[in-house]
Scaffold this motif. Structure first.
Motif, PDB file in Angstrom:
ATOM      1  N   ASP A  48      50.733  28.794  38.737  1.00  0.00           N
ATOM      2  CA  ASP A  48      51.002  30.228  38.631  1.00  0.00           C
ATOM      3  C   ASP A  48      50.422  30.960  39.842  1.00  0.00           C
ATOM      4  O   ASP A  48      49.501  30.468  40.511  1.00  0.00           O
ATOM      5  N   SER A  49      50.943  32.162  40.105  1.00  0.00           N
ATOM      6  CA  SER A  49      50.407  33.028  41.164  1.00  0.00           C
ATOM      7  C   SER A  49      49.700  34.221  40.535  1.00  0.00           C
ATOM      8  O   SER A  49      50.056  34.669  39.438  1.00  0.00           O
ATOM      9  N   ASP A 112      35.685  39.324  38.383  1.00  0.00           N
ATOM     10  CA  ASP A 112      35.540  38.283  37.371  1.00  0.00           C
ATOM     11  C   ASP A 112      36.882  37.829  36.806  1.00  0.00           C
ATOM     12  O   ASP A 112      36.985  36.725  36.245  1.00  0.00           O
ATOM     13  N   ALA A 113      37.918  38.674  36.920  1.00  0.00           N
ATOM     14  CA  ALA A 113      39.239  38.300  36.412  1.00  0.00           C
ATOM     15  C   ALA A 113      39.823  37.126  37.193  1.00  0.00           C
ATOM     16  O   ALA A 113      40.747  36.457  36.720  1.00  0.00           O
ATOM     17  N   GLN A 114      39.298  36.855  38.394  1.00  0.00           N
ATOM     18  CA  GLN A 114      39.791  35.759  39.221  1.00  0.00           C
ATOM     19  C   GLN A 114      39.252  34.398  38.776  1.00  0.00           C
ATOM     20  O   GLN A 114      39.831  33.356  39.102  1.00  0.00           O
ATOM     21  N   PRO A 120      48.132  30.323  43.914  1.00  0.00           N
ATOM     22  CA  PRO A 120      48.168  31.290  45.002  1.00  0.00           C
ATOM     23  C   PRO A 120      47.597  32.652  44.593  1.00  0.00           C
ATOM     24  O   PRO A 120      47.695  33.065  43.438  1.00  0.00           O
ATOM     25  N   ARG A 121      47.008  33.330  45.565  1.00  0.00           N
ATOM     26  CA  ARG A 121      46.388  34.632  45.327  1.00  0.00           C
ATOM     27  C   ARG A 121      46.911  35.647  46.325  1.00  0.00           C
ATOM     28  O   ARG A 121      47.072  35.358  47.514  1.00  0.00           O
ATOM     29  N   PRO A 141      38.029  30.042  45.676  1.00  0.00           N
ATOM     30  CA  PRO A 141      38.087  28.713  45.054  1.00  0.00           C
ATOM     31  C   PRO A 141      39.369  28.472  44.254  1.00  0.00           C
ATOM     32  O   PRO A 141      39.715  27.308  43.989  1.00  0.00           O
ATOM     33  N   GLY A 142      40.079  29.519  43.875  1.00  0.00           N
ATOM     34  CA  GLY A 142      41.286  29.364  43.083  1.00  0.00           C
ATOM     35  C   GLY A 142      42.427  28.669  43.792  1.00  0.00           C
ATOM     36  O   GLY A 142      43.386  28.229  43.151  1.00  0.00           O
ATOM     37  N   ILE A 143      42.361  28.545  45.116  1.00  0.00           N
ATOM     38  CA  ILE A 143      43.432  27.852  45.841  1.00  0.00           C
ATOM     39  C   ILE A 143      43.025  26.428  46.237  1.00  0.00           C
ATOM     40  O   ILE A 143      43.684  25.798  47.049  1.00  0.00           O
TER      41      ILE A 143
END
Length: 454
Positions: A48-49, A112-114, A120-121, A141-143
């Protein structure tokens, strides 16, 4: 869909980390929405993006652009038996579902929602977020398992983390490996922006008759000052070395789009409310500004800002009486310097010392007012409208030292006044310090002026 060269460069850049410093209103959020939808709709996508905007209203606008592009691509895809959108899906205000089973989500501006999300961001208007450094730290870090991180924004001062990232990428060896883009208003005009704007404007809009040079001058003249123009349109962050209120501090107090709820005069008769009023008086060269705050659970919410230019004192008095008559008004501080003295004295006679305090501006008084206002900003207990004239006035106050080592708070006089909104707001926050005051006094201070620090 027609994209200009600077937009095409951004769309085609498939770098893992992308960074864009940009002018206001040149279509880059719109462009980013298209690029994100195009990538997210591909058959092989599995993650998801996630999109973070500065506030909920901007998040909705971004997601609406994504929906429009998805619908357009879906029409083309179905012609080749490759639909972009599923046959039937329940619309959501915070996400968009694709035929490949993935989603595009809009997130809160809270960093914090991340956390805990992969894929992808897009961090839109990054510098306007409450804590850009923390937002980056949690989003990056999400990618790890794939996808791009795209950061785009106008500047908000030289101390903002967005400017740090740009400077590091351009002059500091680019250790993070960003693909850096820069689009000023002049860059956009050189790439054909004005012709595209002309095609969207109504026939009677005067901007249709402008060429690039005239439009550039038109935008420049519409800004409250040169610093605002350079930052908002030319990618030059504001200098924080002498400004008393940093951009980040101002931005942290601004209402999100649609949050500002102005008071209805003279209808509000609720005596249980807690209002405080600050009034800076002017006539010809300076503005008269009325700034009304409402205190709720320790936070001061702006409820009314009235700006008057070259109005007779009879009219100023009429509008002042209207506000001083509010049943919920606890205290008002009025500029009693020069032109304001007569108005302040008449208000004191009519409404009494429990409600009205005249304030004579001296150097130590202005210091006390200025630091009092900054303290409220720093405590995060103030909300103000997100308007360019307000930002310009709050930024206009400069802290300098006299030859004797004392502090001086002053602003250059311009077409938008003399930082009059700053002083009206400072008076309003000062009014809230001692709402039960019964003294009749013109505020003066005999203590030494604070030594120059920081």
């Amino acid at each position: 869909m027609h994209f200009l060269p600077y937009q095409v460069r951004w769309i085609k850049d498939d770098s893992r980390l992308k960074l864009l410093e940009k002018s206001r209103q040149i279509g880059m959020s719109w462009t980013t929405a298209y690029a994100l939808v195009r990538r997210q709709s591909l058959a092989g996508v599995r993650l998801d993006s996630w999109v973070a905007s500065r506030d909920e209203n901007q998040a909705k606008l971004f997601l609406n652009d994504c929906r429009k592009f998805a619908n357009i691509l879906d029409i083309g895809g179905r012609a080749f038996h490759a639909p972009v959108l599923p046959e039937a899906f329940k619309p959501s205000s915070h996400s968009l579902r694709f035929s490949n089973g993935t989603h595009l989500h809009s997130l809160s501006s809270n960093p914090d929602a991340q956390a805990g999300k992969r894929g992808p961001r897009v961090l839109d208007e990054f510098a306007l977020h409450p804590d850009p450094r923390r937002l980056y730290a949690i989003a990056y870090p999400g990618i790890t398992w794939g996808g791009q991180l795209e950061i785009l924004s106008t500047h908000r001062g030289a101390q903002n983390y967005f400017h740090h990232l740009v400077t590091e990428a351009r002059h500091g060896g680019n250790p993070k490996g960003f693909s850096l883009h820069r689009v000023t208003l002049q860059d956009a005009l050189d790439d054909g922006f004005l012709a595209k704007l002309h095609s969207r404007l109504p026939e009677d809009d005067p901007r249709r008759a402008m060429d690039n040079a005239a439009y550039f001058d038109f935008i420049r003249a519409s800004c409250p000052d040169e610093e605002t123009f350079l930052q908002e349109y030319m990618c030059v962050p504001a200098d924080e070395s002498t400004a008393f209120l940093p951009w980040d501090l101002i931005a942290s107090a601004e209402y999100a789009d649609g949050e500002f709820l102005p008071l209805s005069f003279p209808k509000d008769k609720d005596s249980t409310k807690e209002f405080y009023l600050g009034v800076d008086i002017g006539r010809v060269h300076d503005l008269t500004v009325f700034w009304l705050l409402e205190k709720i659970n320790g936070v001061f919410f702006t409820r009314d800002i009235l700006t008057l230019e070259n109005q007779p004192f009879s009219r100023q008095e009429e509008l002042l009486w209207e506000r001083l008559s509010l049943p919920g008004l606890r205290r008002a501080c009025l500029d009693a310097t020069g032109l304001g003295r007569q108005l302040a004295e008449r208000a004191l006679e009519r409404f009494g010392a429990r409600r009205v305090e005249p304030v004579t501006f001296t150097a130590p008084v202005k210091e006390d007012l200025a630091y009092g206002l900054r303290h409220v900003f720093e405590k995060r207990t103030l909300r103000i409208p997100a308007e360019k004239n307000i930002r310009a006035d709050l930024r206009a106050i400069k802290k300098t030292a006299t030859t004797a080592g004392n502090l001086r708070f002053a602003a250059d006089r311009g077409p938008g006044g003399h930082a009059d909104r700053f002083w009206a707001l400072a008076l309003a926050t000062h009014a809230a310090k001692n709402p039960a005051s019964t003294e009749t006094r013109f505020v003066r201070f005999d203590r030494p002026v604070r030594a120059l620090t920081g």
